[in-house]
Write an enzyme that holds these catalytic residues in place. Structure first.
Site, PDB file in Angstrom:
ATOM      1  N   HIS A 112       0.829  -1.200   0.000  1.00 46.30           N
ATOM      2  CA  HIS A 112       0.000   0.000   0.000  1.00 46.30           C
ATOM      3  C   HIS A 112       0.873   1.262   0.000  1.00 46.30           C
ATOM      4  O   HIS A 112       0.609   2.224  -0.730  1.00 46.30           O
ATOM      5  CB  HIS A 112      -0.915  -0.036   1.228  1.00 46.30           C
ATOM      6  N   GLU A 152       2.262   1.852  -3.356  1.00 46.99           N
ATOM      7  CA  GLU A 152       1.224   2.442  -4.210  1.00 46.99           C
ATOM      8  C   GLU A 152       1.193   3.969  -4.034  1.00 46.99           C
ATOM      9  O   GLU A 152       1.115   4.727  -4.994  1.00 46.99           O
ATOM     10  CB  GLU A 152      -0.136   1.828  -3.861  1.00 46.99           C
ATOM     11  N   HIS A 153       1.282   4.443  -2.777  1.00 48.02           N
ATOM     12  CA  HIS A 153       1.265   5.891  -2.529  1.00 48.02           C
ATOM     13  C   HIS A 153       2.528   6.574  -3.046  1.00 48.02           C
ATOM     14  O   HIS A 153       2.475   7.671  -3.587  1.00 48.02           O
ATOM     15  CB  HIS A 153       1.125   6.166  -1.028  1.00 48.02           C
ATOM     16  N   GLU A 159      -5.415   7.503   6.391  1.00 48.27           N
ATOM     17  CA  GLU A 159      -6.359   6.604   5.720  1.00 48.27           C
ATOM     18  C   GLU A 159      -6.785   5.500   6.699  1.00 48.27           C
ATOM     19  O   GLU A 159      -7.959   5.157   6.815  1.00 48.27           O
ATOM     20  CB  GLU A 159      -5.673   5.996   4.498  1.00 48.27           C
TER      21      GLU A 159
HETATM   22 ZN    ZN Z   1      -4.138   4.541   0.149  1.00 51.56          ZN
END
Ligand code: ZN
Length: 1094
Positions: A65, A68-69, A161
């Site tokens: 994750h 991904e950022h 998040e």
């Molecule tokens: Zn995210």
């Protein structure tokens, strides 16, 4: 350039799809789907990489994750960190991404064409925004920089998040299932990650986290595991060239697909246990998890579709029908859930009632009895054919989705092992009946192969564990031997000893068989329906669809009868009758619902209405069943009791709605000639008996006038047949036109000013509410209507900005036009903790201020307001349903004003600023002597002061500590009541010193709990909002801080004339004159398309 392999160019597609497709493979093995859409105004693209949180390092959850950022933070070619998003924003686009178990998906949307007039290429580079965005996008997969300057900020974004999800039961319960699964299986992972797992702990171990992310990317990102989808207005050849040029540089490492075939998420340690979990929201759930097979390669047969169709069925003989009738449950869903390559669950999820929770073992046993029934019958071909048939129909008539949704979901589908010709139909279609596959699949649903989760805020109450990542309270135990044995017994039942309530579903008569749509290109779609029958019994309207070409239709029927709402007692009887008819049809209509057919039956002021919508082929089958049930309803005392309880609860709950949801009812009541309010219904509904309904409803049906509209894929003969069906089934006597009720409104005389006050039924609510209504005039006066609409547009943003943002009168602020049956006006609604006189005064001040700014408004701004409201009036119709309800509203309001929108525009266009100033000064300005006003004030019975009168300052402080403690616990923070109390010792809690309270809690978190700074911030941020509601609820008035709203200079309220309080509503109404009733604006004969009368 590079040799590009064409993989497929004929894709199985929906009937209405005018896009063209091509699948290609680049020499680096990257596979791409190209889509040309001639009509789209947005282009888009997505890349899906076959790696996700399952590949996270054990000691760094959230890695995939975080990558991904971070991937978006600069590339060699475009080193500026936000170059990509800047470009997208400048071309009406946006981007997003997500990380799942074994995939990471990146996508964007952008304007499909360049600015009109610009060259096709600039210096040899295509000037299409899609090309520019693709160029920047591709670089993330070729040469990402992972800019170290952005590392901290992006990890904080990941952290927030996660915080957003902390109080969400979906996330909490899903993670609980993961955390309590086989620790060796990656399903066990915490996938989102937070600062602790991604930065603080690794750094403490001496790990260079940025290097870890770069290594992860190097190890797992490879062109042969990537799928790309590009959708644009440009030709397929053009898109192919772009993709070949831009993505050729993506590295291929020839990586194998990651699989976990030898592992299962549940082992013998997890199976046959029951987990009790405490949710945040008030809900009761029972989940049964069966370890199940991975159907990855079974896309043609999908055996789980057969099983979920039966277990999830809601018709007669089903699990849900039985447990609902028993009063144990309100809902059930069932289906497979993928748990990564090589494993899956089959889940049955049940929404329990309180009674169902108490005896949840019985519910589990019922499910297993039904499973034994399924296993007893060989898989039925006809059931499979029904599932297959509906899937085909739904796919065939699927409508287009937006560019970004399409590329995002299609890119994920491309990771499946489907033949490329079937990418669009994917697993929506089910192709082959495989009886053995179903039998094998059913073997997973066994009494020695499951786990239970029971979710409740109260039961059993002794949760002794806390989930690591979300802090969910739970308790886990082995299922007691007796219960295990009872479930085994249920599994072993046979036709002889099984509950007689269970049987397989009957054939579904609603599956559509005729789905042809005759498409005749019309130059200009018709704006009005035709009147195809017009006599003393019925007025029947019809329009064949000439825009959307779907095999669906909508049928509306009004049964006009003034008895239905003559007095409140009749209204509740009519409503009760409709509810009983619906109750009698519940199991029957489930088949229709599966086949895409729905109906509604309700009461309204002219009588009753039936709406049916869905595939046109079977509409009359459902309509006939509804009509017969209405005609022959037998009022059964046990069903009456259940339905009445629900209805009474509904009327009672009405008083507990937000005040701004209630206020409009009073305004409408005061300005109408007739009509009733909730308290009048409530007084009647409690008196109802079954005999009241059985003696009343025949009168509702005996003498009626019918008004019908058929719109959609339906021919004139069919529409006439529908009309005959209604008439012949009900066989009503004629209701002469002279007996139809006439809807009228009352006229507020110029210069009048009335106020009506009401106290709220909810004793605990501290919010007051005001609806400030200015009467303008008759709703069909086209000139006044245009001006009222334009005024609504001009004050929309201004009102919100002044009354809510600047003056902070309350969270709810609405301004705009309001229409009644025959009249219209302009209104402002504010819900506020301040007594209603204050917002009333502030609305006067706002209107006076707006009057001045209207006079000063530039010509340019004035014209742009006109343009906005004209665009809104002319917005394109989006689908059949929208057009149907628009046509029906013009019919049922009796004006038959089908060209209303066009007329509005014609009357807005010529408006000058001076016209609006004159209009405003006459109807709206607070000092106008000609305006007519009615204010409705909803007065809260509770107020901070009121509550305070019943509670001592010491109690207030104790309650605040208790509530804060509860809050901290839900945030996963230790709440030590003694320490918290001592931190608050010197704070004036009862005096509303919110700032002091927050400071004290911060000290507690920092020094007593020793939380990290970020965590403290997060806890305080939410806590502050919470204080805003708990302090007033305990009778504590929050002290305004120095920079609070009172200190500012707001516009002064002008002096206004005295208001008259309405004491007696009947007297008030009697003192007013009423308008003309509703009448067609166009003569009926204009629409007639009837057979000549003989
Ligand atoms: Zn995210």
């Amino acid at each position: 350039m590079s040799p590009i392999e064409r993989v497929a160019d004929k894709l199985e597609a929906p009937d209405l799809d005018n896009r063209s497709y091509r699948v290609i493979r680049l020499r680096n093995k990257l596979e791409a789907l190209l889509v040309h859409d001639p009509d789209t105004d947005k282009g888009g693209a997505a890349v899906n990489v076959n790696v996700g949180s399952f590949s996270d390092a054990e000691d760094m959850p959230g890695m995939a994750h975080a990558v991904e950022h971070l991937l978006f933070m600069g590339t060699k070619k475009y080193p500026k960190e936000n170059a990509y998003n800047e470009y997208l924003t400048a071309h009406s686009g946006y981007s997003n991404a997500y990380t799942a178990a074994t995939e990471t998906n990146y996508y964007f949307e952008v304007a499909a064409s360049a600015e009109p007039g610009s060259e096709a290429t600039t210096n040899g580079v295509p000037s299409s925004p899609l090309y520019g965005a693709l160029d920047r996008f591709a670089q993330f997969f070729i040469s990402p920089l992972f800019l170290s300057s952005t590392l901290d900020r992006e990890l904080k974004a990941v952290d927030s998040e996660n915080k957003k999800n902390l109080q969400s039961d979906n996330w909490r319960l899903s993670q609980l299932n993961k955390s309590l699964s086989n620790p060796k299986h990656p399903y066990h992972h915490f996938s989102t990650g937070n600062l602790q797992t991604l930065r603080d702990e690794p750094q403490r171990r001496g790990v260079d986290v940025r290097k870890e992310f770069i290594d992860f990317h190097d190890k797992h990102y490879s062109a042969n595991l990537m799928k790309l989808v590009v959708l644009g207005k440009d030709s397929l050849d053009e898109l192919e060239t772009w993709v070949g040029d831009l993505f050729d540089g993506t590295h291929n490492k020839n990586l194998p697909q990651m699989r976990w075939d030898g592992l299962q998420p549940y082992t013998k340690n997890e199976l046959m246990t029951q987990i009790f979990a405490k949710p945040v929201m008030d809900q009761r759930l029972l989940d049964i998890y069966f370890p199940y097979q991975d159907e990855y390669y079974m896309y043609e047969t999908q055996p789980s579709r057969y099983i979920s169709h039966l277990i999830g069925h809601e018709g007669p003989g089903s699990i849900l029908a039985y447990i609902k009738a028993k009063g144990w449950a309100n809902g059930l869903s069932a289906g497979p859930m993928n748990a990564g390559p090589g494993s899956a669950f089959f889940t049955v999820s049940i929404k329990l009632t309180e009674e169902g929770l108490r005896i949840y073992e019985e519910v589990v046993k019922a499910v297993f009895q039904y499973i034994s029934l399924i296993k007893e019958h060989p898989p039925q071909k006809w059931i499979f054919e029904e599932i297959k048939g509906m899937a085909e129909v739904d796919f065939k008539f699927e409508e287009k989705e937006s560019a970004s949704n399409f590329v995002r979901s299609m890119c994920s589908t491309m990771q499946k092992p489907l033949p490329r010709e079937w990418l669009l139909s994917g697993t929506d279609l089910i192709r082959k009946f495989d009886s053995d596959a179903v039998t094998t699949a059913l073997k997973y649903l066994r009494a020695d192969n499951y786990r239970l989760t029971i979710v409740s805020q109260t039961y059993p109450g002794d949760w002794d564990m806390r989930e690591k990542w979300y802090g969910t309270e739970y308790k886990v135990q082995h299922i007691p031997a007796e219960f295990v044995a009872a479930v085994k017994e249920a599994e072993a039942t046979t036709a002889q000893n099984r509950l007689p309530d269970f049987h397989l579903p009957h054939r579904n008569e609603f599956i559509p068989s005729k789905l042809t749509v005759e498409k005749k290109e019309a130059k200009e779609p018709m704006k009005a329906p035709k009147l195809i029958r017009n006599d003393e019994t019925v007025r029947s309207w019809w329009k064949k669809d000439d825009r959307f070409w779907v095999p669906r239709a909508n049928v509306f029927v009004t049964l006009r009868n003034p008895l239905a709402s003559a007095v409140p007692a009749n209204s509740v009887k009519t409503r009760m009758y409709c509810a009983l008819v619906k109750d009698a049809l519940v199991e029957y209509s489930y088949d229709a619902e599966i086949a895409g057919l729905e109906y509604e039956l309700g009461d309204y002021y002219v009588g009753m209405g039936i709406d049916i919508s869905g595939y046109s082929d079977k509409i009359s089958v459902l309509l006939e069943k509804v009509l017969i049930t209405m005609r022959d309803l037998e009022v059964k005392p046990d069903r009456f009791k259940v339905v009445k309880e629900r209805l009474v609860r509904g009327y009672r709950n009405h008083d507990f709605q937000q005040p701004y949801h209630q206020v409009g009812e009073y305004t409408n009541w005061l300005v109408s000639d007739k009509g009733w309010i909730n308290e009048q219904y409530l007084a009647e509904v409690t008196q109802l008996t079954p005999e009241d309904i059985s003696s009343f409803y025949p009168k509702l049906l005996r003498q009626v006038h019918l008004e019908i509209l058929c719109h959609g894929n339906i021919y004139k003969e069919d529409a006439l047949r529908v009309t005959d069906l209604v008439e012949s089934t009900l066989q009503p006597r004629i209701l002469p036109q002279a007996q139809w009720s006439v809807a009228r409104n009352l006229i507020m005389p110029p210069g009048s000013d009335y106020t009506y006050r009401r106290t709220l039924g909810d004793l605990a609510n501290v919010n007051h509410c005001i609806e400030y209504y200015l009467f303008v005039g008759n709703g069909v006066d086209r000139d006044l209507r245009a001006k009222t609409l334009l005024l609504g547009q001009m004050t929309d943003e201004a009102g919100f900005d002044q009354l809510r943002t600047k003056e902070q009168l309350g969270y709810i602020v609405f301004t705009g036009p309001k229409s009644a049956a025959t009249t219209m006006g302009y209104r402002v609604i504010i819900q506020s903790e301040r007594p209603t006189e204050y917002p009333e005064e502030r609305i006067n001040a706002f209107l006076a201020m707006f009057g001045k700014s209207l006079e000063r408004m530039s010509q340019e701004e004035f014209e742009s307001h006109k343009k906005s409201i004209i665009n809104k009036r002319l917005e394109k119709l989006k689908n059949l349903d929208q057009e149907s309800s628009r046509l029906w509203s013009h019919i049922s309001n009796e004006y038959l004003d089908f060209l209303q929108r066009e007329h509005d525009v014609e009357h807005i266009k010529p408006l000058q600023k001076s016209d609006m100033v004159e209009f405003f000064n006459h109807y709206i300005h607070p000092t106008s002597s000609s305006r007519a006003k009615l204010s409705v004030h909803m007065i809260a019975r509770s107020s901070p002061k009121n509550v305070a009168a019943h509670i001592s300052p010491t109690e207030q402080k104790e309650k605040v500590v208790t509530l804060l403690g509860k809050y901290l616990t839900t945030m996963g923070v230790n709440a030590d009541v003694d320490k918290l109390t001592s931190r608050l010792e010197a704070i004036d809690v009862a005096g509303g010193d919110q700032v002091g309270i927050v400071d004290a809690v911060a000290t507690y978190l920092d020094e007593d709990v020793q939380l990290s700074e970020e965590k403290v911030d997060a806890v305080l941020e939410q806590g502050q909002q919470l204080l805003g509601t708990i302090l007033p609820s305990l009778g504590i008035e929050v002290k305004q801080s120095v920079d609070g709203v009172d200190g500012q200079n707001f516009p002064e309220a002008p002096p206004v004339k005295k208001t008259t309080f309405i004491e007696n509503v009947r007297d008030f109404k009697a003192s007013l004159e009423s308008t003309a009733g509703r009448r067609p604006v166009t003569d009926l004969t204009e629409f007639e398309d009837t057979e000549p009368k003989l």
